[in-house]
Design an enzyme around this catalytic site. Structure first.
Site, PDB file in Angstrom:
ATOM      1  N   HIS A  59     -34.729 -16.253  -6.397  1.00  0.00           N
ATOM      2  CA  HIS A  59     -35.846 -15.920  -7.253  1.00  0.00           C
ATOM      3  C   HIS A  59     -37.280 -16.040  -6.707  1.00  0.00           C
ATOM      4  CE1 HIS A  59     -37.984 -17.008 -11.362  1.00  0.00           C
ATOM      5  NE2 HIS A  59     -37.941 -15.919 -11.312  1.00  0.00           N
ATOM      6  N   GLU A  86     -35.473 -11.883  -4.572  1.00  0.00           N
ATOM      7  CA  GLU A  86     -36.220 -11.035  -5.759  1.00  0.00           C
ATOM      8  C   GLU A  86     -37.633 -11.349  -5.540  1.00  0.00           C
ATOM      9  OE1 GLU A  86     -37.459 -11.284 -10.162  1.00  0.00           O
ATOM     10  OE2 GLU A  86     -37.679 -12.692  -8.415  1.00  0.00           O
ATOM     11  N   ASP A  88     -41.479  -9.637  -6.837  1.00  0.00           N
ATOM     12  CA  ASP A  88     -42.403  -9.050  -8.146  1.00  0.00           C
ATOM     13  C   ASP A  88     -43.512  -7.922  -7.237  1.00  0.00           C
ATOM     14  OD1 ASP A  88     -41.238 -10.551 -10.386  1.00  0.00           O
ATOM     15  OD2 ASP A  88     -41.883 -12.064  -8.996  1.00  0.00           O
ATOM     16  N   HIS A 101     -46.299 -12.137  -9.340  1.00  0.00           N
ATOM     17  CA  HIS A 101     -45.693 -12.306 -10.540  1.00  0.00           C
ATOM     18  C   HIS A 101     -46.530 -12.127 -11.569  1.00  0.00           C
ATOM     19  CE1 HIS A 101     -43.629 -14.226 -13.946  1.00  0.00           C
ATOM     20  NE2 HIS A 101     -42.584 -13.861 -13.262  1.00  0.00           N
TER      21      HIS A 101
END
Lengths: 314, 313
Positions: A59, A86, A88, A101
């Site tokens: 993450h 992952e 953003d 993010h």
């Protein structure tokens, strides 16, 4: 006779040395071949929903040892041999795609304000901060930089990417990382086909299904019956009525799509979250028992160690 | 002649083997069980083959800063001293939290001093990603000391000039007076005016700031009074008076705690440098310059580095 002994000793010492040298070079060779083939194995595994291997997704990168969404976080995930990272994606004022993010840069950088009010040039003058709020040497990376680093090394999942699907695809194509990247979104098949249908056979798309949703099964079936069934479905298992859809997980896997569930926080996974796993890693067995084969985690090392010990990760 | 050659060969063989055997012996030797007592002994009598590891706010990358999970993590990692920040609640309880407000580290908002203990216990700590996923609460100093008891030492921050007395009461109650190191920026006179003879009952580690002008007098007064056995030394460059005074601290056979957290505290020889440019340039440099304790944000990596250098024996 003495000569003979000397000779023998020579041979012995020679062999004992040679053995250790050989041992070392063998290790080096396996390391090298591992690097070359590991991304191919990861891509094959991503496409194979029936494989026993669980895909570990870090993450925001491995944010514990480097600022979230930084190049260093991606590099650390590569070094840990995590399968996927992952990140953003958001757009700057002048149309560049960068890793961030929040909609503001307040929490993660030395700057202040909305990201969309900053140009890329000015963003590059500020620094990412660490978990204590202290400036590091790391800067906000562009999607291009992230994909160049990841190319041939690690799979990538782009969050917050649906609205900018076409722009993301442009960078993916430019960097030649189509096989390695998943874009995701919460919309149903008809809408996705209408908006970005032309890309669906060129890059992996993963529908997100947030429960409770009475149409969950119908949404899944639509996608499975489409021209390009998705590589995976992400399920957010909120609320009490999740059992029904979870019973379908095995069938979805058999039909060709993987099942992605987040272990991040308890309300995503019926309470089987990373923080509980720190106290007892057997918590992760729940994912295996429920046919979940992609796990997004805040504890990549802990999860990898657990999966390896159970034979669910190489 | 043949005999000599023969002998040389045997010796050569033996030497090459011996290295191997020594290596094995080192790993087989049973480690001395570390307790807070042995750590205190090390702090009082720094030895050349051991560098103390001081973990900043616990291992905050692994567990929320200043949490019980962070204390446990330090114990599990083999950290010697955990640095902990404490503050008073509205109803006079000492709790572990760094900032004046709960905003950054918990899911609540407001000043610590506006919460009662019951109220502050309702909050949950966030992890270093700013995510309120943690099930951890803000611990009291008492809870921390009970968990740390006999295992590791605790370096108390934010007490000086404010809460030394309150903290001392908790240490007495939990039987951990010998496990807590108080630190502070004030001169001995200021501390004595505030706390009197209590200064003789606690372990006090003065901070040497590069901004202070009379650093030599500052040290001398402490040496003549409570005679500390450890100093935290902060220097922004090698030009700093505090850097130049290091040999004096070494002559006194006192522990020199270096702070590898940020550039301005250690002339750039930080944890970050250790990761980006190699540990020798950062931690290695501090040790070469006399540090026998290092405060770090990377306890696991520092311990591994020191073990590799034979500095954790």
């Amino acid at each position: 006779m003495k000569f003979y002994i000397i000779f023998l000793l020579f041979i012995i010492s020679f062999f004992s040395c040679k053995e250790s040298v050989k041992e070392k070079s063998k290790n080096l060779n396996t390391e090298a071949s591992k690097l070359v083939s590991s991304i191919q194995i990861k891509i094959e595994n991503l496409k194979d929903s029936k494989s026993k291997e669980i895909i570990v997704v870090a993450h925001r990168g491995d944010w514990r040892s480097a600022p979230e969404n930084s190049l260093q976080a991606i590099q650390n995930s590569i070094d840990l041999d995590v399968d996927m990272v992952e990140i953003d994606i958001r757009e700057t004022k002048d149309g560049h795609l960068v890793l961030m993010h929040d909609d503001t840069i307040n929490r993660t950088t030395t700057g202040k304000g909305y990201l969309k009010e900053w140009t890329l040039d000015s963003l590059k003058t500020i620094r990412l901060i660490d978990g204590l709020g202290v400036a590091t040497q790391h800067k906000i990376p562009t999607l291009q930089e992230a994909l160049e680093l990841a190319k041939g090394k690690i799979l990538i999942n782009l969050d917050k990417s649906y609205q900018i699907f076409d722009k993301c695809f442009e960078v993916i194509k430019r960097t030649g990382t189509e096989d390695q990247v998943i874009i995701k979104g919460v919309k149903r098949l008809a809408e996705v086909e209408k908006e970005f249908g032309q890309y669906l056979d060129k890059v992996h798309f993963m529908p997100i299904i947030i429960l409770p949703n009475p149409d969950a099964k119908e949404i899944v079936d639509e996608y499975l019956a489409s021209k390009t069934p998705p590589v995976a479905f992400e399920f957010v298992l909120k609320g009490d009525a999740v059992k029904e859809i979870m019973q379908e997980f095995k069938n979805i896997r058999a039909a060709g799509s993987s099942i992605w569930v987040n272990s991040l926080w308890p309300h995503f996974n019926e309470g089987h979250d990373d923080e509980k796993a720190v106290l007892d890693p057997n918590i992760y067995q729940w994912y295996i028992d429920n046919s979940i084969d992609m796990i997004q985690t805040d504890r990549p090392k802990l999860l990898l160690d657990f999966l390896r010990s159970k034979g669910y990760h190489k | 002649m043949k005999n000599v050659t023969f002998l040389i060969l045997i010796v050569l063989l033996l030497v090459s083997c011996e290295k191997e055997i020594n290596g094995n012996a080192a790993t087989l030797k049973a480690p001395i069980t570390k307790t807070s007592k042995t750590i205190l002994e090390q702090l009082k009598n720094p030895s050349k083959d051991y560098v103390l590891v001081v973990s900043h706010r616990g291992d905050w990358r692994y567990a929320p800063e200043n949490s019980l999970q962070a204390v446990k993590r330090c114990i599990d990692l083999g950290v010697d001293i955990m640095e902990l920040d404490v503050r008073l609640t509205k109803d006079g309880h000492l709790v572990a939290i760094h900032d004046e407000t709960v905003d950054r580290t918990t899911n609540g908002l407001g000043k610590v001093s506006d919460f009662t203990l019951t109220e502050i216990k309702k909050l949950r700590l966030m992890n270093a990603c700013g995510i309120p996923g943690s099930i951890q609460q803000i611990p009291t100093l008492e809870e921390v000391m009970i968990l740390a008891k006999d295992k590791i030492m605790i370096n108390l921050d934010k007490t000086e000039g404010k809460t030394v007395r309150e903290a001392y009461e908790i240490l007495k109650k939990t039987g951990t007076v010998n496990q807590a190191i108080f630190k502070g920026n004030d001169t001995y006179q200021v501390m004595y005016e505030k706390y009197g003879n209590l200064m003789d009952s606690i372990i006090y580690m003065p901070k040497l700031w590069y901004k202070d002008e009379n650093i030599a007098t500052y040290i001398q007064t402490f040496e003549k009074t409570i005679n500390p056995f450890a100093y935290e030394i902060l220097f922004d460059s090698e030009e700093a008076e505090t850097y130049k005074i290091i040999p004096e601290i070494q002559n006194q056979k006192d522990t020199f705690l270096a702070i590898a957290l940020w550039d301005e505290l250690c002339a750039g020889h930080t944890d970050e440098q250790a990761l980006l440019e190699g540990a020798d340039a950062a931690w290695g440099w501090l040790i070469k310059n006399g540090a026998n304790a290092i405060m770090t944000d990377r306890p696991k990596e520092l311990i591994e580095y020191l073990k590799g250098k034979g500095l954790r024996n």
